[in-house]
Design an enzyme around this catalytic site. Structure first.
Site, mmCIF file in Angstrom:
data_model
loop_
_atom_site.group_PDB
_atom_site.id
_atom_site.type_symbol
_atom_site.label_atom_id
_atom_site.label_comp_id
_atom_site.label_asym_id
_atom_site.label_seq_id
_atom_site.Cartn_x
_atom_site.Cartn_y
_atom_site.Cartn_z
ATOM 1 N N GLY A 10 0.827 -1.210 0.000
ATOM 2 C CA GLY A 10 0.000 0.000 0.000
ATOM 3 C C GLY A 10 0.852 1.247 0.000
ATOM 4 O O GLY A 10 1.500 1.555 1.005
ATOM 5 N N ASN A 107 -6.861 1.877 9.866
ATOM 6 C CA ASN A 107 -7.853 2.139 10.911
ATOM 7 C C ASN A 107 -8.976 1.114 10.822
ATOM 8 O O ASN A 107 -10.123 1.446 10.525
ATOM 9 C CB ASN A 107 -8.438 3.550 10.740
ATOM 10 C CG ASN A 107 -7.651 4.586 11.505
ATOM 11 O OD1 ASN A 107 -7.029 4.287 12.525
ATOM 12 N ND2 ASN A 107 -7.674 5.810 11.012
ATOM 13 N N SER A 133 -0.861 6.223 14.497
ATOM 14 C CA SER A 133 -1.368 7.597 14.524
ATOM 15 C C SER A 133 -0.253 8.608 14.301
ATOM 16 O O SER A 133 0.879 8.413 14.726
ATOM 17 C CB SER A 133 -2.034 7.891 15.861
ATOM 18 O OG SER A 133 -2.424 9.249 15.902
ATOM 19 N N LYS A 188 -6.634 2.294 19.295
ATOM 20 C CA LYS A 188 -6.551 3.340 18.256
ATOM 21 C C LYS A 188 -7.930 3.973 18.033
ATOM 22 O O LYS A 188 -8.048 5.184 17.832
ATOM 23 C CB LYS A 188 -6.016 2.743 16.945
ATOM 24 C CG LYS A 188 -5.995 3.728 15.768
ATOM 25 C CD LYS A 188 -5.117 4.921 16.079
ATOM 26 C CE LYS A 188 -4.823 5.902 14.967
ATOM 27 N NZ LYS A 188 -5.790 6.312 14.033
ATOM 28 N N HIS A 191 -8.429 6.347 20.762
ATOM 29 C CA HIS A 191 -7.583 7.520 20.448
ATOM 30 C C HIS A 191 -8.340 8.453 19.499
ATOM 31 O O HIS A 191 -8.414 9.666 19.696
ATOM 32 C CB HIS A 191 -6.263 7.057 19.817
ATOM 33 C CG HIS A 191 -5.502 8.157 19.141
ATOM 34 N ND1 HIS A 191 -5.849 8.632 17.885
ATOM 35 C CD2 HIS A 191 -4.442 8.902 19.547
ATOM 36 C CE1 HIS A 191 -5.028 9.621 17.560
ATOM 37 N NE2 HIS A 191 -4.162 9.800 18.544
ATOM 38 N N ASN A 192 -8.900 7.882 18.446
ATOM 39 C CA ASN A 192 -9.592 8.710 17.457
ATOM 40 C C ASN A 192 -10.862 9.331 18.038
ATOM 41 O O ASN A 192 -11.200 10.466 17.725
ATOM 42 C CB ASN A 192 -9.930 7.887 16.213
ATOM 43 C CG ASN A 192 -8.722 7.690 15.322
ATOM 44 O OD1 ASN A 192 -7.589 7.736 15.796
ATOM 45 N ND2 ASN A 192 -8.943 7.467 14.054
ATOM 46 N N GLU A 195 -9.805 12.135 19.894
ATOM 47 C CA GLU A 195 -9.434 13.156 18.893
ATOM 48 C C GLU A 195 -10.685 13.933 18.444
ATOM 49 O O GLU A 195 -10.670 15.162 18.360
ATOM 50 C CB GLU A 195 -8.767 12.427 17.716
ATOM 51 C CG GLU A 195 -8.431 13.252 16.501
ATOM 52 C CD GLU A 195 -7.878 12.350 15.369
ATOM 53 O OE1 GLU A 195 -6.914 11.600 15.594
ATOM 54 O OE2 GLU A 195 -8.435 12.406 14.248
ATOM 55 N N LYS A 265 -14.568 9.255 9.055
ATOM 56 C CA LYS A 265 -14.322 7.969 8.390
ATOM 57 C C LYS A 265 -14.783 6.791 9.232
ATOM 58 O O LYS A 265 -14.609 5.652 8.842
ATOM 59 C CB LYS A 265 -12.839 7.841 8.058
ATOM 60 C CG LYS A 265 -12.364 8.906 7.086
ATOM 61 C CD LYS A 265 -11.207 8.428 6.230
ATOM 62 C CE LYS A 265 -10.812 9.445 5.181
ATOM 63 N NZ LYS A 265 -9.902 10.475 5.682
HETATM 64 C C1 6PG Z 1 -4.387 9.625 13.315
HETATM 65 C C2 6PG Z 1 -5.679 10.099 12.762
HETATM 66 C C3 6PG Z 1 -5.984 9.386 11.488
HETATM 67 C C4 6PG Z 1 -7.049 10.050 10.666
HETATM 68 C C5 6PG Z 1 -8.394 9.941 11.252
HETATM 69 C C6 6PG Z 1 -9.345 10.928 10.656
HETATM 70 O O1 6PG Z 1 -4.422 9.129 14.424
HETATM 71 O O2 6PG Z 1 -3.371 9.775 12.645
HETATM 72 O O3 6PG Z 1 -6.702 9.855 13.673
HETATM 73 O O4 6PG Z 1 -6.256 8.060 11.817
HETATM 74 O O5 6PG Z 1 -6.719 11.387 10.466
HETATM 75 O O6 6PG Z 1 -8.850 8.645 10.984
HETATM 76 O O7 6PG Z 1 -10.565 10.511 11.035
HETATM 77 P P1 6PG Z 1 -11.887 11.129 10.507
HETATM 78 O O8 6PG Z 1 -11.793 11.191 9.015
HETATM 79 O O9 6PG Z 1 -12.923 10.173 10.984
HETATM 80 O O10 6PG Z 1 -11.967 12.484 11.108
#
Ligand code: 6PG
Length: 486
Positions: A10, A107, A133, A188, A191-192, A195, A265
């Protein structure tokens, strides 16, 4: 030809940067990208550009790719979650041998990872679901990596994963083993989710400063920059000041031209689903996910804004000091992390992962998107023998929440009075107030359930677990419904 140490599948933005990171640490890397229907091979494009002159081996078929790797093979997939991962695993299986390792660095949904781990285990192949991440810069210079899956694989993949991860100043790598099965992707996902919460909280602070305090972008950028030097120090606060200052090609502020509809996402939504599965009141992250949903109702919001124009304001403008906004943001953020870590703790117990929460906080201190100064306090809180039941019970948390509480209440109530939606700041306050409410309104809910459905209730003057039913109207019988709770 000399066999490669690692195989990477990838070459999209994360894969390409990770490949350069791995190679930069002295490993020879074989590359494979699913063939494109049209256009040149991605592998060739990469090797002619950023990969030029480096220790990469180009391969164009799965059999050549697998054949080019030393044993046990370590194959890292950096491809889109879902069906592509499923298909790639099926294509690899015929060429792999027991003891080989597949790492999914995307992810992926932890439930898929759990299932794939078991499936590959039955074939003697070790599967690792590793959250990665840090975006493209992190992938290149050192991400935070959250691996979980087959424990047998850890010693095999540990050297290279820890080499390419970010490192704290004391040398600790931001990569440690999260647990078996889907634990890595679960961490993870949380974590998101956090975020999402952080980003929504920052957006709320921005809207208060902009709409209520009427600050311009430069002043707000200065404020975020200043906040970034204190206890709010974090990557997301730092980039916010940069974004607010950023000018478009015509010299105007770019932020003013960006449509206010947020994408997603899936990982935030999965965090909420996972919280529902373990009865976790993950209110702040849920609000952040809902806020993204409602942000996408652009046309509906435009209609509603005409139907319900802002009411006449009472009270003075400009009387919300940015320091109060900072404190509200910080207190709500502390609640969000308390909720997120509580989800990790309870899910880990339910699924038998044994996740070390101190390690999680440590590997999130650098490399990842939610990296922040105060994660050191969380790592510390979970490092002792006595683990806090909830982070809000930790002394450091208690002192900081108590300190911010008056400003936090003021910001939430003033925002409500001014019609500025602050779903995350206010839901965090509600969670906090509910958590410390000694006697809640749930007694009435129990009475109502018993009234209309004979669902029974427990009494304060009888042992817990003993259930009572009352014939509230004098017309009911003695038959009761089950008293189980799902
Ligand atoms: C990371 C980010 C990465 C991505 C997110 C965006 O840890 O590097 O979280 O995984 O930027 O998946 O998520 P969304 O598109 O759902 O906001």
């Amino acid at each position: 030809m000399e066999k490669s140490n690692i195989g990477l599948i990838g070459l999209a933005v994360m894969g390409e940067n990770l490949a350069l990171n791995i190679e930069g640490h002295g490993y020879q890397v074989s590359l494979y990208n699913r063939p494109h229907r049209s256009g040149p091979e991605m592998v060739d494009v990469f090797l002619e550009n950023r990969g030029n002159g480096k220790k990469f081996v180009a391969t164009y078929t799965i059999s050549d790719f697998v054949g080019s790797l030393e044993r046990p093979r370590k194959i890292m997939m950096m491809i889109k979650a879902g069906e592509p991962v499923e298909e790639m695993i099926e294509q690899l299986i015929p060429y792999l041998e027991p003891g080989d390792v597949i790492i999914d660095g995307g992810n992926s949904d932890f439930r898929d990872t759990e299932r794939r781990y078991r499936y590959l285990l039955s074939k003697g192949i070790w599967f690792v679901g590793a959250g990665v991440s840090g975006g493209e810069t992190g992938a290149l210079h050192g991400p935070s990596i959250m691996p979980g899956g087959a424990p047998e694989a850890w010693e095999i993949v540990r050297p290279f994963l820890q080499d390419i991860a970010a490192h704290l100043d004391d040398g600790t790598p931001c990569c440690s083993w999260m647990g078996s099965g889907g634990a890595g992707h679960f961490v993870k996902m949380v974590h998101n989710g956090i975020e999402y919460g952080d980003m929504q909280l920052i957006a709320e602070a921005y809207m208060i400063l902009k709409s209520h305090a009427k600050m311009n972008n430069e002043i707000m950028a200065d404020i975020f920059e200043q906040w970034n030097r204190g206890e709010l120090n974090s990557y997301l606060i730092g980039i916010t000041s940069h974004i607010l200052r950023f000018k478009d090609s015509d010299g105007s502020f770019l932020i003013e031209h960006i449509r206010d509809s947020a994408g997603q996402k899936g990982t935030g939504k999965w965090s909420v689903e996972a919280a529902l599965d373990v009865d976790e009141p993950l209110s702040l992250i849920s609000e952040a996910v809902f806020a993204r949903f409602i942000s996408r109702w652009k046309e509906v919001r435009e209609k509603a804004s005409v139907l319900y124009p802002p009411e006449k304001k009472e009270g003075k403008e400009h009387d919300l000091p940015s320091e109060s906004v900072r404190q509200a943001l910080f207190a709500a953020k502390l609640v969000s992390y308390a909720q997120g870590f509580s989800l990790l703790k309870n899910a880990s117990e339910l699924y038998g992962w044994n996740i070390d929460l101190s390690s999680v906080a440590t590997i999130w201190r650098k490399g990842c998107i939610i990296r922040a100064g105060f994660l050191k306090e969380i790592a510390h809180a979970y490092s002792g023998m006595e683990k806090p039941e909830n982070l809000l019970f930790n002394d450091w948390f208690r002192d900081h929440v108590n300190n911010a509480l008056p400003a936090w209440r003021k910001i939430v109530s003033r925002s409500a009075m001014s019609g500025i939606p602050v779903p995350c700041m206010s839901s965090a306050l509600v969670y906090f107030d509910m958590l410390r409410q000694k006697r809640s309104g749930a007694a009435l809910i129990q009475a109502q359930r018993d009234y209309f459905g004979a669902h029974t209730y427990e009494r304060t003057d009888a042992p817990q677990g003993e259930f009572f039913h009352t014939d509230w109207t004098g017309t009911g019988g003695n038959t009761v419904s089950g008293s189980y709770t799902v």
